[in-house]
Motif scaffolding. Sequence first.
Motif, PDB file in Angstrom:
ATOM      1  N   GLN A 248      -4.588   0.314   1.737  1.00 44.60           N
ATOM      2  CA  GLN A 248      -4.744  -0.401   0.170  1.00 44.60           C
ATOM      3  C   GLN A 248      -5.443   0.641  -0.756  1.00 44.60           C
ATOM      4  O   GLN A 248      -6.629   0.386  -1.053  1.00 44.60           O
ATOM      5  CB  GLN A 248      -5.507  -1.614   0.632  1.00 44.60           C
ATOM      6  CG  GLN A 248      -4.477  -2.634   1.211  1.00 44.60           C
ATOM      7  CD  GLN A 248      -5.149  -4.088   1.237  1.00 44.60           C
ATOM      8  OE1 GLN A 248      -6.265  -4.206   1.725  1.00 44.60           O
ATOM      9  NE2 GLN A 248      -4.341  -4.989   1.399  1.00 44.60           N
ATOM     10  N   TRP A 249      -4.712   1.371  -1.295  1.00 45.34           N
ATOM     11  CA  TRP A 249      -5.637   2.539  -2.162  1.00 45.34           C
ATOM     12  C   TRP A 249      -6.178   1.857  -3.269  1.00 45.34           C
ATOM     13  O   TRP A 249      -7.277   2.255  -3.639  1.00 45.34           O
ATOM     14  CB  TRP A 249      -4.651   3.556  -2.436  1.00 45.34           C
ATOM     15  CG  TRP A 249      -4.351   4.658  -1.137  1.00 45.34           C
ATOM     16  CD1 TRP A 249      -5.302   5.183  -0.402  1.00 45.34           C
ATOM     17  CD2 TRP A 249      -2.977   4.931  -0.728  1.00 45.34           C
ATOM     18  NE1 TRP A 249      -4.455   5.878   0.469  1.00 45.34           N
ATOM     19  CE2 TRP A 249      -3.183   5.548   0.407  1.00 45.34           C
ATOM     20  CE3 TRP A 249      -1.786   4.254  -1.001  1.00 45.34           C
ATOM     21  CZ2 TRP A 249      -2.207   6.202   1.278  1.00 45.34           C
ATOM     22  CZ3 TRP A 249      -0.406   5.033  -0.157  1.00 45.34           C
ATOM     23  CH2 TRP A 249      -0.864   5.807   0.956  1.00 45.34           C
ATOM     24  N   GLU A 250      -5.299   1.156  -3.963  1.00 43.97           N
ATOM     25  CA  GLU A 250      -5.860   0.477  -5.144  1.00 43.97           C
ATOM     26  C   GLU A 250      -7.164  -0.383  -4.914  1.00 43.97           C
ATOM     27  O   GLU A 250      -8.024  -0.189  -5.536  1.00 43.97           O
ATOM     28  CB  GLU A 250      -4.902  -0.156  -5.907  1.00 43.97           C
ATOM     29  CG  GLU A 250      -5.501  -0.903  -7.199  1.00 43.97           C
ATOM     30  CD  GLU A 250      -4.437  -2.009  -7.810  1.00 43.97           C
ATOM     31  OE1 GLU A 250      -4.849  -2.424  -9.031  1.00 43.97           O
ATOM     32  OE2 GLU A 250      -3.603  -2.662  -7.064  1.00 43.97           O
ATOM     33  N   ALA A 251      -7.003  -1.324  -3.900  1.00 42.29           N
ATOM     34  CA  ALA A 251      -8.339  -1.947  -3.601  1.00 42.29           C
ATOM     35  C   ALA A 251      -9.605  -1.034  -3.123  1.00 42.29           C
ATOM     36  O   ALA A 251     -10.830  -1.361  -3.372  1.00 42.29           O
ATOM     37  CB  ALA A 251      -8.036  -2.778  -2.270  1.00 42.29           C
ATOM     38  N   GLY A 252      -9.452   0.212  -2.592  1.00 39.80           N
ATOM     39  CA  GLY A 252     -10.294   1.019  -2.179  1.00 39.80           C
ATOM     40  C   GLY A 252     -10.984   1.924  -3.352  1.00 39.80           C
ATOM     41  O   GLY A 252     -11.805   2.858  -3.064  1.00 39.80           O
ATOM     42  N   LEU A 253     -10.284   1.854  -4.568  1.00 39.63           N
ATOM     43  CA  LEU A 253     -10.691   2.872  -5.690  1.00 39.63           C
ATOM     44  C   LEU A 253     -12.042   2.550  -6.121  1.00 39.63           C
ATOM     45  O   LEU A 253     -12.844   1.375  -6.056  1.00 39.63           O
ATOM     46  CB  LEU A 253      -9.951   2.389  -6.809  1.00 39.63           C
ATOM     47  CG  LEU A 253      -8.498   3.051  -6.863  1.00 39.63           C
ATOM     48  CD1 LEU A 253      -7.875   2.477  -8.269  1.00 39.63           C
ATOM     49  CD2 LEU A 253      -8.664   4.513  -6.714  1.00 39.63           C
ATOM     50  N   SER A 254     -12.939   3.924  -6.136  1.00 42.36           N
ATOM     51  CA  SER A 254     -14.253   3.887  -6.487  1.00 42.36           C
ATOM     52  C   SER A 254     -14.613   5.105  -7.085  1.00 42.36           C
ATOM     53  O   SER A 254     -14.322   6.169  -6.286  1.00 42.36           O
ATOM     54  CB  SER A 254     -15.263   3.300  -5.355  1.00 42.36           C
ATOM     55  OG  SER A 254     -16.731   3.590  -5.779  1.00 42.36           O
ATOM     56  N   GLY A 255     -15.227   5.199  -8.226  1.00 38.77           N
ATOM     57  CA  GLY A 255     -15.739   6.337  -8.884  1.00 38.77           C
ATOM     58  C   GLY A 255     -17.144   6.927  -8.316  1.00 38.77           C
ATOM     59  O   GLY A 255     -17.595   7.908  -8.788  1.00 38.77           O
TER      60      GLY A 255
ATOM     61  N   GLY B 224      -7.491  16.870  -0.940  1.00 41.50           N
ATOM     62  CA  GLY B 224      -8.047  16.264   0.113  1.00 41.50           C
ATOM     63  C   GLY B 224      -7.771  16.826   1.713  1.00 41.50           C
ATOM     64  O   GLY B 224      -6.811  17.370   1.808  1.00 41.50           O
ATOM     65  N   ARG B 225      -8.326  16.287   2.593  1.00 42.49           N
ATOM     66  CA  ARG B 225      -7.987  16.420   3.951  1.00 42.49           C
ATOM     67  C   ARG B 225      -6.595  15.586   4.091  1.00 42.49           C
ATOM     68  O   ARG B 225      -6.170  14.664   3.224  1.00 42.49           O
ATOM     69  CB  ARG B 225      -8.814  15.821   5.066  1.00 42.49           C
ATOM     70  CG  ARG B 225     -10.502  16.333   5.007  1.00 42.49           C
ATOM     71  CD  ARG B 225     -11.194  15.785   6.288  1.00 42.49           C
ATOM     72  NE  ARG B 225     -12.573  16.403   6.355  1.00 42.49           N
ATOM     73  CZ  ARG B 225     -13.603  15.931   5.663  1.00 42.49           C
ATOM     74  NH1 ARG B 225     -13.522  15.108   4.862  1.00 42.49           N
ATOM     75  NH2 ARG B 225     -14.820  16.543   5.660  1.00 42.49           N
ATOM     76  N   ALA B 226      -6.022  15.957   5.158  1.00 41.89           N
ATOM     77  CA  ALA B 226      -4.736  15.241   5.570  1.00 41.89           C
ATOM     78  C   ALA B 226      -5.001  13.819   5.673  1.00 41.89           C
ATOM     79  O   ALA B 226      -5.908  13.517   6.088  1.00 41.89           O
ATOM     80  CB  ALA B 226      -4.096  15.900   6.697  1.00 41.89           C
ATOM     81  N   LEU B 227      -4.163  13.031   4.948  1.00 46.04           N
ATOM     82  CA  LEU B 227      -4.376  11.508   5.219  1.00 46.04           C
ATOM     83  C   LEU B 227      -5.564  10.898   4.313  1.00 46.04           C
ATOM     84  O   LEU B 227      -5.617   9.646   4.323  1.00 46.04           O
ATOM     85  CB  LEU B 227      -4.198  11.035   6.556  1.00 46.04           C
ATOM     86  CG  LEU B 227      -3.109  11.613   7.412  1.00 46.04           C
ATOM     87  CD1 LEU B 227      -3.452  10.643   8.787  1.00 46.04           C
ATOM     88  CD2 LEU B 227      -2.089  10.820   6.926  1.00 46.04           C
ATOM     89  N   ASP B 228      -6.290  11.568   3.589  1.00 47.01           N
ATOM     90  CA  ASP B 228      -7.322  11.218   2.765  1.00 47.01           C
ATOM     91  C   ASP B 228      -6.817  10.936   1.264  1.00 47.01           C
ATOM     92  O   ASP B 228      -7.737  11.572   0.483  1.00 47.01           O
ATOM     93  CB  ASP B 228      -8.648  11.968   2.893  1.00 47.01           C
ATOM     94  CG  ASP B 228      -9.941  11.610   2.160  1.00 47.01           C
ATOM     95  OD1 ASP B 228      -9.762  10.280   2.051  1.00 47.01           O
ATOM     96  OD2 ASP B 228     -10.797  12.119   1.957  1.00 47.01           O
ATOM     97  N   GLU B 229      -5.776  10.113   1.092  1.00 51.02           N
ATOM     98  CA  GLU B 229      -5.468  10.057  -0.353  1.00 51.02           C
ATOM     99  C   GLU B 229      -6.535   9.291  -0.933  1.00 51.02           C
ATOM    100  O   GLU B 229      -6.753   9.391  -2.170  1.00 51.02           O
ATOM    101  CB  GLU B 229      -4.085   9.219  -0.307  1.00 51.02           C
ATOM    102  CG  GLU B 229      -2.757  10.157  -0.229  1.00 51.02           C
ATOM    103  CD  GLU B 229      -2.706  10.239   1.339  1.00 51.02           C
ATOM    104  OE1 GLU B 229      -1.691  11.115   1.655  1.00 51.02           O
ATOM    105  OE2 GLU B 229      -3.313   9.636   2.355  1.00 51.02           O
ATOM    106  N   GLN B 230      -7.210   8.355  -0.312  1.00 51.39           N
ATOM    107  CA  GLN B 230      -8.254   7.358  -0.903  1.00 51.39           C
ATOM    108  C   GLN B 230      -9.396   8.555  -1.531  1.00 51.39           C
ATOM    109  O   GLN B 230      -9.704   8.169  -2.729  1.00 51.39           O
ATOM    110  CB  GLN B 230      -9.014   6.740   0.184  1.00 51.39           C
ATOM    111  CG  GLN B 230      -9.784   5.728  -0.526  1.00 51.39           C
ATOM    112  CD  GLN B 230      -9.071   4.519  -1.624  1.00 51.39           C
ATOM    113  OE1 GLN B 230      -8.292   3.685  -0.568  1.00 51.39           O
ATOM    114  NE2 GLN B 230      -9.071   4.656  -2.661  1.00 51.39           N
TER     115      GLN B 230
END
Length: 493
Positions: A252-259, A464-470
Amino acid sequence: MSDVTNLTVAEIRDGFRAGEFTAREVAEGFNANVAAAKALNAFIVETPEKALAAADAADAARAAGDLKPLSGVPIGMKDLFCTAGVQTTAASHMLEGFVPTYESTVSQKLWDAGAGMLGKLNLDQFAMGSSNETSFFGNVISPWKRGSGDNATLAPGGSSGGSSSAISARLCPAATGTDTGGSIRQPAAFTGIAGIKPTYGRCSRWGVVAFASSLDQAGPMARTVRDNAILLEAMSGFDVKDSTSLDLPVPQWEAGLSGNLKGKKIGIPKEYRVDGMPQEIDALWEQGIAWLKDAGAEIVNVSLPHTEYALPAYYIIAPAEASSNLARYDGVRYGLRDLPDGAGLQDMYAATRAAGFGPEVKRRIMIGTYVLSAGFYDAYYTQAQKVRALIARDFDRAFAECDILLTPTAPSAAFALGEKQADPLAMYLNDVFTVPASLAGLPAMSVPAGLDSQGLPLGLQLIGRALDEQGVLNAALAIEERAAFSARPERWW
């Protein structure tokens, strides 16, 4: 109500859910913008009726309390994705008139999520190009102009130039793109929008016209980081029809967004400070470093020693795979058939491929065929694959010291159409900062960060690292929040 076409994906989704406007009003607004922007040549096929049908379904779903994640949001579809009942050409004469009977996995996921389609977006032919000048259907035009008043017609980047131009000009709030060596990130940087290439395998390649199968990756393009996260969630997921698809849950990339980047380390690769890089690009990079420090990150210097070999390796591997993938277009099974009077089978092959493929596609096929030929395979293709492994190892070592890498996206702002067309090598150098992450299959994103002295957009890239889209999205959000990029092209079309 403000003009809905100025709203982001998140604003359209949330405003529609709140009853501030109907989905049909949104679709009608974007349909009108598309119809009024023929001068940009961003669309190969317009599908206003499909946008309206999806909007009516969304309005009915809202009344029934059965909304989907993208209900009420119309988007553009790059014309590399097969769409059932709608012409799919890869911007090539070879596939002109081809109407698939099936839907690509990515587009189907978006329709299942409630999105509507405004049309099929123009691109470089078979996704081969960095300026959107190789399309059989004509150049895509950037909506941006230089502040000097020279009125030059600018490139929107490539290959996803139709997507970048349409989003920047408010013809659609978001679009799909594909990225083989930078074809989401570079056009995003040129037009002042954001775009992410996810980890190789995150999005299915099934139903996407192939260029280089070990490199091609679908991804979203939109005006904000949040919008990219929303679209990427809908597009991603395992697909049994794609052997390279990753069998992993979709975060859930949107929910995990943080600057807030406190505790994160940002790596600055010294090899990306290339000779002759404009001072404006270097200054923006330094500003990006300062922004990430302000977000709480620690800055560390890292080395990617094989970076200088990335571009040569890419332009062996990608054409080799293109040569193999495009061999299927022979005039026999589907696509164009050119059969001169009295011609034999070999004559038909030659005539069909000569007529169907453009100059850049032919150039890459010939390069690819050469490096795969007996006597040259080991000298070129095998060596390029070894270099690719070394580049991937460089990234692994760098990520032992940091979490995210920060680099420029492109070595310049948008250039004028025709400015580099006569020099393929100069054109290929546009991908110097984007190709390494593609060879390693890593997630990478471009985010708009400023303007050059001519008032043209410049982007910064996060890798980013592989799979670290967040992690990539969060670092991009930190830059977006501090850059506060709000520039948009003045309407001239």
